[in-house]
Scaffold this active site. Structure first.
Site, short mmCIF file in Angstrom:
data_model
loop_
_atom_site.label_atom_id
_atom_site.label_comp_id
_atom_site.label_asym_id
_atom_site.label_seq_id
_atom_site.Cartn_x
_atom_site.Cartn_y
_atom_site.Cartn_z
N HIS A 115 -56.25 -22.04 17.81
CA HIS A 115 -55.20 -22.56 18.67
C HIS A 115 -54.42 -21.48 19.38
CE1 HIS A 115 -55.99 -25.80 15.80
NE2 HIS A 115 -55.88 -26.53 16.88
N HIS A 174 -61.16 -26.88 22.73
CA HIS A 174 -62.15 -26.32 21.80
C HIS A 174 -63.57 -26.67 22.22
CE1 HIS A 174 -58.62 -25.75 19.40
NE2 HIS A 174 -58.44 -27.04 19.22
#
Lengths: 333, 215
Positions: free
Chosen positions: A219, A56
């Site tokens: 995700h 991320h």
């Protein structure tokens, strides 16, 4: 799969080695996979610890530094870190004023941070509190799910609470502020492509040329539904309208508008999206006081974007403007 | 070799090794199941953790059942991450604490330790039967285990009965709507896919039956 990696097992340790080499202001505890400020724990300051799966970037390791986090725990790609990592981070940043854990609402993150807090309580000498971020309006019926996911609001929260901790606000005040930011922020994301998790080696999902996933998390998981891709204006409406509908009402309060790339969408498209977001907000009578545009909470190389709006007041805005010096966010100093 | 009424320390550590081997064998399948409704890492995460459990067993052979499973539990908690780390780790920790410092468990004691592990999973994950999780396999299969013991079965026969019941329960997660974990975010789209946690739990129960059946 084509990736710039040595091997799937080495992705996270290699990235941490690079971060340590590129940023002398950071120190990396390689054994525990924790990114820390090189200057060490600050006496009398609340320590802010966050963390989550890797993939991320720059969140969270890139948000360690003056005005934001004290430590970030790096899990495997898209996998939450483990309690012993969090424990090591907590002890390393403890300056005597307590430690606040910033946790995104994913089952794994919540359970591992819960175990870490149990371990910390068993040892007894650091007061640990935690805030769970859950700003994703794509998750409906949250009674029947694991609850709303934590997404873009995490970045805004870490900046604002980081500034408050720097001002030496105490643990209870930092916790309350974190809850206030979370309660006033809403996000919605979309994807044009899947990403490829290095350990899996193949795209997590396939999308037709004319389709997009609406309501994704961070995700690589599919969203709530698949829709036909129209012009940017229509996509922007599908992102902003649910956010505005859910944003707590406060007459005339300005917002911080955050348009985030999921990793694979370039700034030229992101600014196009920001223009539409700004136009929709103006039409709805919502004034944007501050903005953030760029890749800050990504999903590997996924193409797509998310929109976060945070309803702010003068305190939040002044904390937002306070100086920050991290690899991922830097201004005012 | 193995006493069918007892689960020896050797057989129970063999369980951990067989589970690691089964996860390594099915790593891709578990990850593929997870890609359908999660984030495509269940197989790789569990393989990393169970391989570390075997390494720890080799490096530091435990002297009793309690020590073996506490070591396995802490290793899983420290190496897996995600949701499976705390869930499988808590299962092993509670199993070990309940088993205690003994060198064998009879069928009743094994059932008690398994049930304690299950209670730990429920306390940690807060899932109930029907939520489309590993609980959907564990709960009914442990009931089968207990019924077999009540009917006079030894540890090996009860474990076999539980393992034989597992695949059907695993497959029965497919039509369910996920209400816990990452799959819950998919809503209706989670329907039609087997839950990856229920698949790895099936491997756990099959490994136990194989280990107690002896070489």
């Amino acid at each position: 799969m084509k990736k710039l990696i040595n091997s799937p097992e080495q992705v996270v340790p290699d990235a941490l080695r690079g971060m340590a080499a590129a940023h002398p202001d950071l120190r990396v505890d390689h054994e525990n996979r924790v990114v820390l400020r090189a200057s060490g724990a600050v006496e009398g300051k609340v320590g802010l610890v966050s963390g989550g799966g890797s993939g991320h970037e720059p969140m969270h390791g890139g948000f360690v530094g003056h005005g934001m986090l004290d430590a970030a725990c790096a899990g495997e790609v898209f996998t939450s870190p483990t309690p012993d990592q969090m424990q090591a981070a907590t002890l390393a940043v403890s300056g005597g004023a307590g430690v606040l854990h910033i946790v995104k609402n994913y089952t794994g993150d919540v359970m591992n941070f819960e175990m870490a807090a149990e371990l910390a309580a068993a040892e007894g000498d650091v007061e640990v509190r935690s805030v769970v971020v859950d700003d994703d309006v794509a998750v409906q019926d949250s009674l029947y799910t694991a609850g709303r996911r934590g997404v873009g609001a995490t970045v805004l929260l870490e900046k604002i609470v980081g500034a408050a901790a720097e001002e030496r606000r105490d643990l209870a005040a930092c916790e309350e502020l974190a809850k206030k930011v979370n309660g006033n922020a809403r996000s919605m994301g979309m994807a044009l492509t899947s990403c490829v998790v290095p350990a899996a080696g193949v795209p997590t999902f396939e999308l037709g040329d004319d389709e997009f996933e609406l309501g994704i998390g961070i995700h690589g998981e599919p969203g709530r539904e698949r829709r036909r891709l129209g012009p940017l204006r229509e996509v922007a409406e599908q992102l902003v309208e649910p956010v505005l509908q859910d944003l707590p009402a406060a007459d005339g309060a300005p917002v911080v508008a955050f348009v985030n790339s999921m990793g694979g969408t370039p700034l030229i498209e992101l600014y196009g999206l920001y223009a539409e977001v700004a136009a929709i907000c103006e039409k709805a009578g919502v004034s944007i006081a501050r903005s953030l545009v760029g890749p800050y909470i990504t999903s590997l190389e996924m193409a797509g974007a998310s929109v976060t709006l945070l309803r702010a007041d003068d305190d939040l805005l002044s904390l937002w403007d306070a100086p920050v010096s991290t690899p991922g966010l830097r201004w005012g100093m | 070799m193995a006493d069918a009424d007892q689960a020896s320390l050797a057989a129970l550590t063999d369980w951990l090794r067989r589970f690691a081997a089964a996860v390594a064998r099915d790593e891709r399948h578990l990850t593929d199941l997870d890609a359908k409704i999660g984030d495509a890492d269940h197989g790789s995460n569990l393989r990393r953790g169970t391989a570390a459990v075997v390494e720890a067993l080799d490096a530091d052979p435990p002297g009793d059942v309690g020590a073996a499973f506490k070591q396995a539990g802490m290793t899983l908690v420290k190496t897996v991450g995600g949701a499976s780390g705390p869930l499988y780790g808590t299962f092993m920790l509670r199993f070990g604490t309940t088993a205690g410092a003994v060198d064998a468990l009879d069928a009743t004691a094994l059932g008690t330790a398994l049930r304690a592990g299950y209670d730990g999973v429920v306390a940690r994950g807060k899932a109930e039967p029907g939520d489309k999780t590993m609980v959907d396999v564990l709960e009914p299969c442990l009931t089968v285990f207990d019924e077999a013991v009540a009917g006079g079965a030894g540890a090996a026969a009860a474990a076999r009965a539980a393992a034989d019941a597992a695949p059907e329960r695993r497959d029965a997660t497919a039509p369910l709507l996920a209400r816990k974990g990452r799959a819950s975010y998919l809503g209706e789209r989670s329907v039609g896919h087997v839950d990856p946690g229920s698949a790895s739990t099936t491997l756990l129960l099959e490994s136990l039956a194989d280990a107690l059946a002896g070489p």
